[in-house]
Write an enzyme that holds these catalytic residues in place. Structure first.
Site, PDB file in Angstrom:
ATOM      1  N   LYS A  57       0.782  -1.235   0.000  1.00 24.78           N
ATOM      2  CA  LYS A  57       0.000   0.000   0.000  1.00 24.78           C
ATOM      3  C   LYS A  57       0.817   1.291   0.000  1.00 24.78           C
ATOM      4  O   LYS A  57       0.392   2.317   0.536  1.00 24.78           O
ATOM      5  CB  LYS A  57      -1.005   0.022   1.169  1.00 24.78           C
ATOM      6  CG  LYS A  57      -1.832  -1.236   1.331  1.00 24.78           C
ATOM      7  CD  LYS A  57      -2.348  -1.818   0.045  1.00 24.78           C
ATOM      8  CE  LYS A  57      -3.381  -0.989  -0.666  1.00 24.78           C
ATOM      9  NZ  LYS A  57      -3.701  -1.606  -2.002  1.00 24.78           N
ATOM     10  N   GLY A  79       2.098   2.526  -3.009  1.00 27.36           N
ATOM     11  CA  GLY A  79       2.131   3.084  -4.365  1.00 27.36           C
ATOM     12  C   GLY A  79       2.674   2.106  -5.393  1.00 27.36           C
ATOM     13  O   GLY A  79       3.106   2.509  -6.474  1.00 27.36           O
ATOM     14  N   THR A 136       1.142   0.007  -7.397  1.00 29.36           N
ATOM     15  CA  THR A 136       0.416  -0.005  -8.669  1.00 29.36           C
ATOM     16  C   THR A 136       0.853   1.178  -9.535  1.00 29.36           C
ATOM     17  O   THR A 136       1.031   1.056 -10.750  1.00 29.36           O
ATOM     18  CB  THR A 136      -1.101   0.067  -8.401  1.00 29.36           C
ATOM     19  OG1 THR A 136      -1.419  -0.912  -7.412  1.00 29.36           O
ATOM     20  CG2 THR A 136      -1.910  -0.193  -9.651  1.00 29.36           C
ATOM     21  N   TRP A 137       1.026   2.312  -8.897  1.00 25.39           N
ATOM     22  CA  TRP A 137       1.489   3.509  -9.602  1.00 25.39           C
ATOM     23  C   TRP A 137       2.892   3.261 -10.168  1.00 25.39           C
ATOM     24  O   TRP A 137       3.162   3.542 -11.339  1.00 25.39           O
ATOM     25  CB  TRP A 137       1.493   4.672  -8.612  1.00 25.39           C
ATOM     26  CG  TRP A 137       1.640   6.039  -9.206  1.00 25.39           C
ATOM     27  CD1 TRP A 137       1.596   6.385 -10.531  1.00 25.39           C
ATOM     28  CD2 TRP A 137       1.846   7.267  -8.484  1.00 25.39           C
ATOM     29  NE1 TRP A 137       1.754   7.739 -10.670  1.00 25.39           N
ATOM     30  CE2 TRP A 137       1.911   8.296  -9.440  1.00 25.39           C
ATOM     31  CE3 TRP A 137       1.979   7.586  -7.133  1.00 25.39           C
ATOM     32  CZ2 TRP A 137       2.096   9.646  -9.073  1.00 25.39           C
ATOM     33  CZ3 TRP A 137       2.164   8.910  -6.767  1.00 25.39           C
ATOM     34  CH2 TRP A 137       2.220   9.925  -7.723  1.00 25.39           C
ATOM     35  N   HIS A 162       7.087  -7.811  -2.901  1.00 28.41           N
ATOM     36  CA  HIS A 162       6.923  -7.197  -1.574  1.00 28.41           C
ATOM     37  C   HIS A 162       7.946  -7.762  -0.593  1.00 28.41           C
ATOM     38  O   HIS A 162       7.923  -7.417   0.591  1.00 28.41           O
ATOM     39  CB  HIS A 162       5.522  -7.493  -1.021  1.00 28.41           C
ATOM     40  CG  HIS A 162       4.417  -6.691  -1.645  1.00 28.41           C
ATOM     41  ND1 HIS A 162       4.439  -5.315  -1.702  1.00 28.41           N
ATOM     42  CD2 HIS A 162       3.238  -7.070  -2.199  1.00 28.41           C
ATOM     43  CE1 HIS A 162       3.317  -4.881  -2.279  1.00 28.41           C
ATOM     44  NE2 HIS A 162       2.583  -5.930  -2.600  1.00 28.41           N
ATOM     45  N   ARG A 196       6.316   5.024   1.653  1.00 29.11           N
ATOM     46  CA  ARG A 196       5.267   6.016   1.893  1.00 29.11           C
ATOM     47  C   ARG A 196       5.224   6.305   3.384  1.00 29.11           C
ATOM     48  O   ARG A 196       5.674   5.453   4.188  1.00 29.11           O
ATOM     49  CB  ARG A 196       3.928   5.410   1.435  1.00 29.11           C
ATOM     50  CG  ARG A 196       2.773   6.356   1.422  1.00 29.11           C
ATOM     51  CD  ARG A 196       1.512   5.658   0.933  1.00 29.11           C
ATOM     52  NE  ARG A 196       0.471   6.631   0.680  1.00 29.11           N
ATOM     53  CZ  ARG A 196      -0.777   6.344   0.325  1.00 29.11           C
ATOM     54  NH1 ARG A 196      -1.139   5.071   0.157  1.00 29.11           N
ATOM     55  NH2 ARG A 196      -1.657   7.285   0.109  1.00 29.11           N
TER      56      ARG A 196
END
Ligand code: A3P
Length: 336
Positions: free
Chosen positions: A65, A67, A69-70, A146, A169
């Site tokens: 979570k 980023g 995918t970005w 990951h 993040r």
């Protein structure tokens, strides 16, 4: 613990020996300092023993979570761009102008979720038995993981020239994003997982592929040691200065931009607004994880944590963050 990397390791036997905790009411197993679901751990073992890197492979890495995918969309677009976009700046006849516009029909991201093009090794590749043959992939191959740096196969982190791009993040937005994401896996009759429980777990380091700070710090330290091998990005920097960060990313991937309009196009192609409104991401399904594609695209707001955190929670996580990152030179603030 080293012999567990061996192919002959029987996972059920291994699981019995590992510390176990509950995360969103599901068991997590701690292996070599990090927390995994059993099937991720099995896939991680297969990845470690069976993956054969090529010198020009590119690995994206991230906690959950932050980023991912970005980053998948950006790196895919940057590497793809060189192949199919005419970068010529000369004026073009109007009849040909249409061809120059990379519209939804031409953009693979309009047809599939970014994870279709950039697969997460322990979720989409090494969960298959036998794992698919990756040797036919177009070079440079682009993968995601990951896994913490310490769990990567030695062939990647020690003895190859592969590049790694990491995205981090701030921990508060990461946790809130995680809370929304994992709630999507709950049955309709189940209430959302209590946020205060999720918070306590996160503070104790118990989360999938966590502890969060250990994960981030491992890649951070490697990026300081080998900046040509590991690029460390932050979600907040990408939001604040997409142009600067994406140029940096493209140069790292050895596909530097020569014109600003190229950067603008990648920014637009990969923007949250565009991706979340594409049909494939509004109504498509992620067959590997078994959720709607739309769960990967939510608010994308820096500071969204303020809608969930109490003042006490904020203070507690600030203290943990300060303690964990002390002396590392890394800052994971909202305003980085
Ligand atoms: P929020 O839940 O805060 O909205 P991951 O891809 O690692 O699972 O991270 C998901 C987070 O990234 C979500 O954050 C999601 O909205 C955000 N995100 C997804 N695609 C994005 C994009 N193209 N640009 C910016 N943020 C994006």
């Amino acid at each position: 613990m080293d012999n567990c990397y061996d192919d002959s390791c029987k996972l059920p036997d291994l699981l019995e020996q590992l510390p176990q905790e509950s995360f969103w009411d599901k068991p997590l197993y701690q292996w070599d300092g990090f927390w995994y679901r059993a099937y991720h751990l099995e896939a991680a073992m297969a990845f470690r023993s069976q993956f054969r890197p090529l010198q020009d492979d590119v690995f994206l890495a991230s906690p959950m979570k932050t980023g991912t995918t970005w980053l998948k969309a950006l790196c895919f677009s940057i590497l793809q761009r060189q192949l199919d976009v005419d970068d010529d700046d000369d004026p073009i006849p109007e009849s040909q102008a249409k061809k120059k516009i990379v519209d939804d029909e031409e953009d693979p991201l309009a047809k599939n979720h970014p994870a279709f093009y950039v697969k997460t090794l322990e979720v989409q590749v090494f969960t298959e038995k036998p794992p698919p043959d990756l040797s036919g992939m177009k070079s440079p191959r682009l993968f995601h993981t990951h896994l913490p740096y310490s769990a990567l196969p030695d062939s990647i982190n020690k003895s190859s020239n592969c590049k790694i791009v990491y995205i981090a993040r701030n921990p508060k937005d990461t946790l809130v994003s995680m809370w929304h994401f994992f709630n999507k896996f709950r049955k309709p009759e189940q209430a959302p997982f209590p946020f205060d429980k999720a918070f306590e777990c996160f503070c104790q380091g118990i989360c999938l592929f966590g502890p969060f700070f250990d994960h981030v710090l491992q890649y951070w330290r490697e990026s300081l040691k080998a900046p040509n091998k590991v690029l460390f990005l932050k979600y907040e920097d990408l939001k604040r200065d997409p142009k600067g960060e994406i140029k940096k990313l493209a140069s790292f991937l050895e596909r530097p931009f020569t014109k600003d309009k190229q950067v603008d196009e990648v920014i637009w192609r990969c923007s949250l607004d565009r991706l979340k409104n594409l049909e494939v991401n509004k109504n498509g399904v992620d067959p590997w994880v078994g959720v709607q594609n739309n769960v990967y695209f939510r608010a994308g707001i820096v500071g969204d944590w303020k809608n969930m955190f109490t003042a006490e929670m904020s203070e507690k996580l600030d203290q943990i963050t300060q303690h964990k990152l002390e002396g590392s030179g890394l800052h994971l603030d909202e305003d980085t």
